[in-house]
Design a protein around this motif. Structure first.
Motif, PDB file in Angstrom:
ATOM      1  N   VAL A 161      -0.778   1.455  -2.945  1.00  0.00           N
ATOM      2  CA  VAL A 161      -0.958   1.236  -1.508  1.00  0.00           C
ATOM      3  C   VAL A 161      -1.359  -0.212  -1.244  1.00  0.00           C
ATOM      4  O   VAL A 161      -2.276  -0.740  -1.872  1.00  0.00           O
ATOM      5  CB  VAL A 161      -2.043   2.174  -0.937  1.00  0.00           C
ATOM      6  CG1 VAL A 161      -2.234   1.937   0.553  1.00  0.00           C
ATOM      7  CG2 VAL A 161      -1.680   3.629  -1.198  1.00  0.00           C
ATOM      8  N   GLN A 185       5.700   0.478   3.757  1.00  0.00           N
ATOM      9  CA  GLN A 185       4.587   1.218   4.336  1.00  0.00           C
ATOM     10  C   GLN A 185       4.620   1.184   5.859  1.00  0.00           C
ATOM     11  O   GLN A 185       5.111   0.224   6.466  1.00  0.00           O
ATOM     12  CB  GLN A 185       3.247   0.639   3.856  1.00  0.00           C
ATOM     13  CG  GLN A 185       2.756   1.208   2.550  1.00  0.00           C
ATOM     14  CD  GLN A 185       1.406   0.632   2.159  1.00  0.00           C
ATOM     15  OE1 GLN A 185       1.243   0.109   1.068  1.00  0.00           O
ATOM     16  NE2 GLN A 185       0.430   0.752   3.038  1.00  0.00           N
ATOM     17  N   LEU A 240      -3.495   7.162  -0.597  1.00  0.00           N
ATOM     18  CA  LEU A 240      -3.178   7.500   0.787  1.00  0.00           C
ATOM     19  C   LEU A 240      -2.316   8.755   0.795  1.00  0.00           C
ATOM     20  O   LEU A 240      -1.478   8.959  -0.084  1.00  0.00           O
ATOM     21  CB  LEU A 240      -2.407   6.335   1.416  1.00  0.00           C
ATOM     22  CG  LEU A 240      -2.358   6.217   2.942  1.00  0.00           C
ATOM     23  CD1 LEU A 240      -3.754   5.952   3.494  1.00  0.00           C
ATOM     24  CD2 LEU A 240      -1.426   5.068   3.338  1.00  0.00           C
TER      25      LEU A 240
END
Length: 378
Positions: A242, A263, A341
């Motif tokens: 992430v 993302q 996440l």
């Protein structure tokens, strides 16, 4: 829910009306006006309103019974095809699901009994066969409609009430996943029958058939997915790679990150790696429009974002994400530092894999496909 209007709250549950239901009222009113003038239009709209009041009562039969078993229902929405109560979860025990499923039709039975015995409604052939015939009497037509609602809802077409009754009975003799799969197949078969009959009788049955087919398929895939991930820690299925923003980052930094990654949600962390909030792509675009590229991300991020420990069960994390209706779940370790996440898109991709390969299983950080040579995939 998109395109739905909140009209009130009953016993802690928000009641919503989908805009298509309002269009149904307009269509009914216009059709009856052409058929019999102003009085017919008023009678037609009033009948639909009272009918859907009974549908709402039906849904609250489910809602209040589910609450007895500790299951909350944040909202219920009225659609032209009926009501949909958004229970937080389906009862775990077959007996509880059976009782919750039967509670809705039981309300309609009670309404019909009261209308017939207490208010003297007389069921006639016109009341049963012609719901839009004002000469049959409004109370009699509402009583007849409730009887039809009971019979229709108890058709064993999952996920209608009858289908849930069927699954509960099957689950008393087999495991939950197998019971759901069988009930869903029966529901899909019933959906084809609805659509076929709808071609010759009422086009609304085609819409109902499509809804039943899609809902049965989705429920079967969802239950199979739950079974495949049951007992797994969140760290096994979270997004561990992430990209993050720091508390000193600007929107310009966020734009650079968005353009060079795939993302859509960017955690904002402090110097110790602890999450402080989440900047979504939509929030970034809005902040750029209102401010400028030099605006700090602290002023554009969402602070009220759910978090979960990486060792927590995956299903618990999914329930937390759904309850919060957040764009993502921030996963932290015991030191409260960000380690991953979990997003609805992430979960959806995993479910798509399961729909293509039902034999896919998740173990640790690997996903395995059983086969003759024991092939594994990272």
């Amino acid at each position: 829910m998109l395109w739905s209007i909140p009209v009130g709250r009953i016993a802690g549950t928000v009641v919503r009306i989908h805009v298509t239901f309002l269009l149904l009222l307009v269509w009914i009113g216009a059709a009856q006006w052409q058929r019999g003038g102003r009085e017919a239009a008023i009678d037609g709209v009033l009948f639909i309103v009272l009918l859907f009041a009974c549908v709402l009562a039906h849904e609250f039969g489910h809602i209040l019974t589910a609450r007895h078993y500790g299951i909350r229902t944040p909202e219920v929405t009225l659609w032209p095809i009926g009501g949909i109560a958004s229970l937080e979860r389906i009862p775990d025990k077959p007996r509880e699901e059976l009782i919750v499923a039967l509670a809705g039709p039981a309300v309609n039975v009670a309404i019909a009994v009261v209308l017939i015995l207490a208010l003297g409604a007389r069921l006639s052939g016109a009341a049963m066969a012609e719901m839009d015939n004002p000469h049959a009497g409004l109370i009699a037509r509402i009583a007849a409609a409730n009887i039809i609602l009971v019979l229709f809802n108890l058709i064993p077409a999952f996920p209608m009430d009858g289908g849930r009754v069927l699954r509960a009975l099957l689950a008393m003799r087999m495991n939950h996943v197998a019971a759901t799969r069988l009930a869903a197949r029966i529901g899909q078969g019933a959906a084809f029958v609805f659509a076929l009959v709808g071609l010759f009788v009422n086009p609304m049955l085609i819409i109902i058939g499509l809804f039943v087919y899609l809902a049965a398929t989705a429920e079967s895939q969802h239950v199979a997915f739950q079974d495949a991930t049951r007992g797994l820690p969140l760290r096994s299925v979270m997004m561990s790679s992430v990209e993050t923003l720091s508390t000193s980052s600007t929107l310009n930094d966020a734009v650079d990150l968005m353009l060079r990654t795939s993302q859509k949600e960017f955690p904002v962390v402090d110097g110790s790696g602890r999450p402080q909030g989440l900047l979504t792509r939509e929030g970034l675009i809005m902040a750029l429009h209102q401010g400028g590229p030099a605006t700090p991300v602290l002023g554009a991020m969402t602070r009220d974002v759910p978090t979960a420990l990486d060792r927590q069960p995956f299903d618990t994390a999914v329930a937390l994400l759904n309850k919060a209706k957040a764009p993502a779940l921030l996963v932290v370790d015991d030191a409260q530092k960000l380690v991953g996440l979990l997003t609805p898109e992430n979960i959806g991709e995993m479910m798509m894999v399961r729909s293509v390969r039902p034999d896919w299983r998740f173990y640790g950080r690997r996903s395995y496909l059983p086969g003759p040579i024991g092939t594994s995939r990272e």
